[in-house]
Design a protein around this motif. Structure first.
Motif, PDB file in Angstrom:
ATOM      1  N   LYS A  48       0.835  -1.205   0.000  1.00  0.00           N
ATOM      2  CA  LYS A  48       0.000   0.000   0.000  1.00  0.00           C
ATOM      3  C   LYS A  48       0.869   1.254   0.000  1.00  0.00           C
ATOM      4  CE  LYS A  48      -3.608   2.385   2.636  1.00  0.00           C
ATOM      5  NZ  LYS A  48      -4.507   2.327   3.819  1.00  0.00           N
ATOM      6  N   ALA A  49       1.879   1.273   0.851  1.00  0.00           N
ATOM      7  CA  ALA A  49       2.747   2.443   0.931  1.00  0.00           C
ATOM      8  C   ALA A  49       3.494   2.681  -0.379  1.00  0.00           C
ATOM      9  CB  ALA A  49       3.744   2.267   2.078  1.00  0.00           C
ATOM     10  N   ALA A  50       3.940   1.595  -1.034  1.00  0.00           N
ATOM     11  CA  ALA A  50       4.649   1.730  -2.311  1.00  0.00           C
ATOM     12  C   ALA A  50       3.737   2.306  -3.381  1.00  0.00           C
ATOM     13  CB  ALA A  50       5.183   0.369  -2.756  1.00  0.00           C
ATOM     14  N   HIS A  51       2.499   1.832  -3.416  1.00  0.00           N
ATOM     15  CA  HIS A  51       1.545   2.333  -4.413  1.00  0.00           C
ATOM     16  C   HIS A  51       1.236   3.809  -4.176  1.00  0.00           C
ATOM     17  CE1 HIS A  51      -1.771   2.352  -7.269  1.00  0.00           C
ATOM     18  NE2 HIS A  51      -2.492   2.959  -6.338  1.00  0.00           N
ATOM     19  N   GLU A  52       1.093   4.190  -2.917  1.00  0.00           N
ATOM     20  CA  GLU A  52       0.695   5.560  -2.590  1.00  0.00           C
ATOM     21  C   GLU A  52       1.863   6.532  -2.530  1.00  0.00           C
ATOM     22  OE1 GLU A  52      -1.474   5.150   1.043  1.00  0.00           O
ATOM     23  OE2 GLU A  52      -3.264   4.321   0.035  1.00  0.00           O
ATOM     24  N   GLY A  53       3.082   6.010  -2.608  1.00  0.00           N
ATOM     25  CA  GLY A  53       4.248   6.881  -2.524  1.00  0.00           C
ATOM     26  C   GLY A  53       4.493   7.406  -1.126  1.00  0.00           C
ATOM     27  N   ASP A  54       4.113   6.631  -0.130  1.00  0.00           N
ATOM     28  CA  ASP A  54       4.245   7.056   1.266  1.00  0.00           C
ATOM     29  C   ASP A  54       5.609   6.599   1.800  1.00  0.00           C
ATOM     30  OD1 ASP A  54       4.020   7.606   3.959  1.00  0.00           O
ATOM     31  OD2 ASP A  54       1.936   6.940   4.105  1.00  0.00           O
ATOM     32  N   VAL A  55       6.605   7.429   1.604  1.00  0.00           N
ATOM     33  CA  VAL A  55       7.977   7.091   1.974  1.00  0.00           C
ATOM     34  C   VAL A  55       8.126   6.930   3.482  1.00  0.00           C
ATOM     35  CG1 VAL A  55      10.359   7.924   1.988  1.00  0.00           C
ATOM     36  CG2 VAL A  55       8.969   8.128  -0.084  1.00  0.00           C
ATOM     37  N   ASP A  56       7.462   7.797   4.257  1.00  0.00           N
ATOM     38  CA  ASP A  56       7.550   7.693   5.713  1.00  0.00           C
ATOM     39  C   ASP A  56       7.008   6.345   6.191  1.00  0.00           C
ATOM     40  OD1 ASP A  56       8.689  10.187   5.975  1.00  0.00           O
ATOM     41  OD2 ASP A  56       6.777  11.210   6.331  1.00  0.00           O
ATOM     42  N   ALA A  57       5.909   5.913   5.593  1.00  0.00           N
ATOM     43  CA  ALA A  57       5.326   4.621   5.978  1.00  0.00           C
ATOM     44  C   ALA A  57       6.271   3.476   5.610  1.00  0.00           C
ATOM     45  CB  ALA A  57       3.971   4.432   5.315  1.00  0.00           C
ATOM     46  N   ILE A  58       6.908   3.579   4.450  1.00  0.00           N
ATOM     47  CA  ILE A  58       7.863   2.540   4.038  1.00  0.00           C
ATOM     48  C   ILE A  58       8.977   2.428   5.076  1.00  0.00           C
ATOM     49  CG2 ILE A  58       9.654   1.946   2.347  1.00  0.00           C
ATOM     50  CD1 ILE A  58       7.777   3.146   0.187  1.00  0.00           C
ATOM     51  N   ARG A  59       9.536   3.548   5.462  1.00  0.00           N
ATOM     52  CA  ARG A  59      10.640   3.536   6.427  1.00  0.00           C
ATOM     53  C   ARG A  59      10.179   3.001   7.784  1.00  0.00           C
ATOM     54  NH1 ARG A  59      12.482   9.561   4.523  1.00  0.00           N
ATOM     55  NH2 ARG A  59      13.765   8.936   2.731  1.00  0.00           N
ATOM     56  N   THR A  60       8.997   3.422   8.202  1.00  0.00           N
ATOM     57  CA  THR A  60       8.477   2.973   9.499  1.00  0.00           C
ATOM     58  C   THR A  60       8.212   1.480   9.498  1.00  0.00           C
ATOM     59  OG1 THR A  60       7.461   5.135   9.929  1.00  0.00           O
ATOM     60  CG2 THR A  60       6.597   3.252  11.154  1.00  0.00           C
ATOM     61  N   LEU A  61       7.596   0.982   8.437  1.00  0.00           N
ATOM     62  CA  LEU A  61       7.261  -0.436   8.344  1.00  0.00           C
ATOM     63  C   LEU A  61       8.523  -1.300   8.298  1.00  0.00           C
ATOM     64  CD1 LEU A  61       4.334  -0.080   5.810  1.00  0.00           C
ATOM     65  CD2 LEU A  61       4.133  -1.098   8.089  1.00  0.00           C
ATOM     66  N   VAL A  62       9.517  -0.868   7.530  1.00  0.00           N
ATOM     67  CA  VAL A  62      10.762  -1.637   7.437  1.00  0.00           C
ATOM     68  C   VAL A  62      11.484  -1.639   8.779  1.00  0.00           C
ATOM     69  CG1 VAL A  62      13.045  -1.718   6.370  1.00  0.00           C
ATOM     70  CG2 VAL A  62      11.026  -1.330   4.958  1.00  0.00           C
ATOM     71  N   ALA A  63      11.494  -0.490   9.439  1.00  0.00           N
ATOM     72  CA  ALA A  63      12.140  -0.410  10.751  1.00  0.00           C
ATOM     73  C   ALA A  63      11.456  -1.327  11.763  1.00  0.00           C
ATOM     74  CB  ALA A  63      12.120   1.031  11.256  1.00  0.00           C
ATOM     75  N   ALA A  64      10.160  -1.569  11.545  1.00  0.00           N
ATOM     76  CA  ALA A  64       9.408  -2.444  12.441  1.00  0.00           C
ATOM     77  C   ALA A  64       9.518  -3.913  12.052  1.00  0.00           C
ATOM     78  CB  ALA A  64       7.947  -2.018  12.471  1.00  0.00           C
ATOM     79  N   GLY A  65      10.268  -4.192  10.989  1.00  0.00           N
ATOM     80  CA  GLY A  65      10.515  -5.582  10.616  1.00  0.00           C
ATOM     81  C   GLY A  65       9.782  -6.076   9.386  1.00  0.00           C
ATOM     82  N   ALA A  66       9.092  -5.192   8.658  1.00  0.00           N
ATOM     83  CA  ALA A  66       8.391  -5.620   7.444  1.00  0.00           C
ATOM     84  C   ALA A  66       9.391  -6.070   6.385  1.00  0.00           C
ATOM     85  CB  ALA A  66       7.534  -4.482   6.894  1.00  0.00           C
ATOM     86  N   ASP A  67       9.038  -7.106   5.646  1.00  0.00           N
ATOM     87  CA  ASP A  67       9.915  -7.660   4.614  1.00  0.00           C
ATOM     88  C   ASP A  67       9.819  -6.803   3.348  1.00  0.00           C
ATOM     89  OD1 ASP A  67      11.301  -9.131   2.745  1.00  0.00           O
ATOM     90  OD2 ASP A  67      10.018 -10.913   2.862  1.00  0.00           O
ATOM     91  N   PRO A  68      10.911  -6.144   2.940  1.00  0.00           N
ATOM     92  CA  PRO A  68      10.841  -5.289   1.747  1.00  0.00           C
ATOM     93  C   PRO A  68      10.639  -6.067   0.455  1.00  0.00           C
ATOM     94  CG  PRO A  68      13.094  -5.462   2.521  1.00  0.00           C
ATOM     95  CD  PRO A  68      12.241  -6.109   3.565  1.00  0.00           C
TER      96      PRO A  68
ATOM     97  N   ARG B  72       4.197  -9.971  -6.940  1.00  0.00           N
ATOM     98  CA  ARG B  72       4.776  -8.632  -7.036  1.00  0.00           C
ATOM     99  C   ARG B  72       5.308  -8.194  -5.674  1.00  0.00           C
ATOM    100  NH1 ARG B  72      -0.512  -7.704  -8.771  1.00  0.00           N
ATOM    101  NH2 ARG B  72      -0.856  -7.972 -11.014  1.00  0.00           N
ATOM    102  N   THR B  73       6.533  -7.704  -5.670  1.00  0.00           N
ATOM    103  CA  THR B  73       7.094  -7.102  -4.470  1.00  0.00           C
ATOM    104  C   THR B  73       6.651  -5.638  -4.397  1.00  0.00           C
ATOM    105  OG1 THR B  73       9.106  -6.293  -5.536  1.00  0.00           O
ATOM    106  CG2 THR B  73       9.127  -8.579  -4.720  1.00  0.00           C
ATOM    107  N   PRO B  74       6.864  -4.981  -3.261  1.00  0.00           N
ATOM    108  CA  PRO B  74       6.577  -3.543  -3.214  1.00  0.00           C
ATOM    109  C   PRO B  74       7.326  -2.747  -4.293  1.00  0.00           C
ATOM    110  CG  PRO B  74       6.817  -4.397  -0.998  1.00  0.00           C
ATOM    111  CD  PRO B  74       7.205  -5.520  -1.930  1.00  0.00           C
ATOM    112  N   ALA B  75       8.520  -3.196  -4.652  1.00  0.00           N
ATOM    113  CA  ALA B  75       9.260  -2.496  -5.717  1.00  0.00           C
ATOM    114  C   ALA B  75       8.526  -2.582  -7.049  1.00  0.00           C
ATOM    115  CB  ALA B  75      10.670  -3.075  -5.841  1.00  0.00           C
ATOM    116  N   HIS B  76       7.953  -3.730  -7.361  1.00  0.00           N
ATOM    117  CA  HIS B  76       7.151  -3.845  -8.583  1.00  0.00           C
ATOM    118  C   HIS B  76       5.960  -2.897  -8.536  1.00  0.00           C
ATOM    119  CE1 HIS B  76       8.844  -8.159  -8.680  1.00  0.00           C
ATOM    120  NE2 HIS B  76       9.440  -7.490  -9.642  1.00  0.00           N
TER     121      HIS B  76
END
Length: 222
Positions: free
Chosen positions: A35-55, A63-67
């Protein structure tokens, strides 16, 4: 004759084999990094990854978030995902990577960014075992073709149909200005004009058979 039928097969069956962006229903259902990748929400991407989300987590179509960032043309999302360790060379279920998604979408900035972030220009992609350059040449995306060439894309890769980027620009092109300039870019970059298709038919012979006089002249001049 065989090449003619291959052309028809590609043109009529493209919908079955082409890239498939996420549907509206899939987008609505996305959570987390997708969702964050689609919406361009960079802050959410950083927060989610810092919390352990698999990039490199996958949706139901692989499809990965990068796709997703590539399909949505969100450059900032892609940068954030790359910084988080996302695999820039991951293939989704139809065997497309970020670079080829951007090439097909005629998104030159995303193409350059993907290359900058480590997406390999020689990656074998698509059900046809092609490359981003072959896809861009097929579609006559001139700026993308130039950027891929500058980025080191292989000029003479042969896909499983027996076609190079130069052959595809002729066989699947319309002979118009964009495909003329695509052929010019490939030839001037050093693409091998003598590599024929599976029947031995060269790019020049294909161009002449289709009456693409300007393309034929560019090839003959080499």
């Amino acid at each position: 004759m065989r090449t003619f039928f291959l052309s028809l097969l590609l043109l009529t069956g493209a919908a079955a084999q082409a890239q498939t962006p996420p549907s509206s229903n899939q987008i609505t259902s996305y959570e987390g990094l997708h969702k964050a990748a689609h919406e361009g929400d960079v802050d959410a991407i950083r927060t989610l990854v810092a919390a352990g989300a698999d990039p490199d987590s996958r949706d139901g179509s692989g499809r990965t978030p990068a796709h997703i960032a590539a399909f949505a043309s969100n450059d900032d999302s892609l940068r954030a995902l790359a910084a988080a360790g996302s695999d820039m060379n991951a293939l989704e279920n139809r065997e497309y990577d970020v670079l080829t998604i951007a090439a097909v979408a005629d998104d030159p900035e995303m193409v350059s960014l993907a290359l900058e972030l480590g997406n390999q220009p020689d990656l074998i992609t698509s059900p046809y075992d092609g490359t981003a350059l072959i896809a861009a040449a097929h579609l006559g995306h001139v700026d993308v073709v130039h950027r891929l060439i500058a980025g080191g894309a292989p000029l003479d890769h042969v896909n499983n149909l027996g076609w190079t980027a130069l052959i595809e620009a002729v066989v699947l092109g319309d002979g118009g200005p964009n495909h003329i300039e695509t052929v010019r870019a490939l030839v001037e970059a050093g693409a091998d004009i003598f590599i024929g298709d599976k029947d031995g038919v060269t790019p020049l012979q294909h161009a002449e058979a289709r009456g693409y006089s300007e393309i034929a002249a560019i090839i003959r001049a080499m």
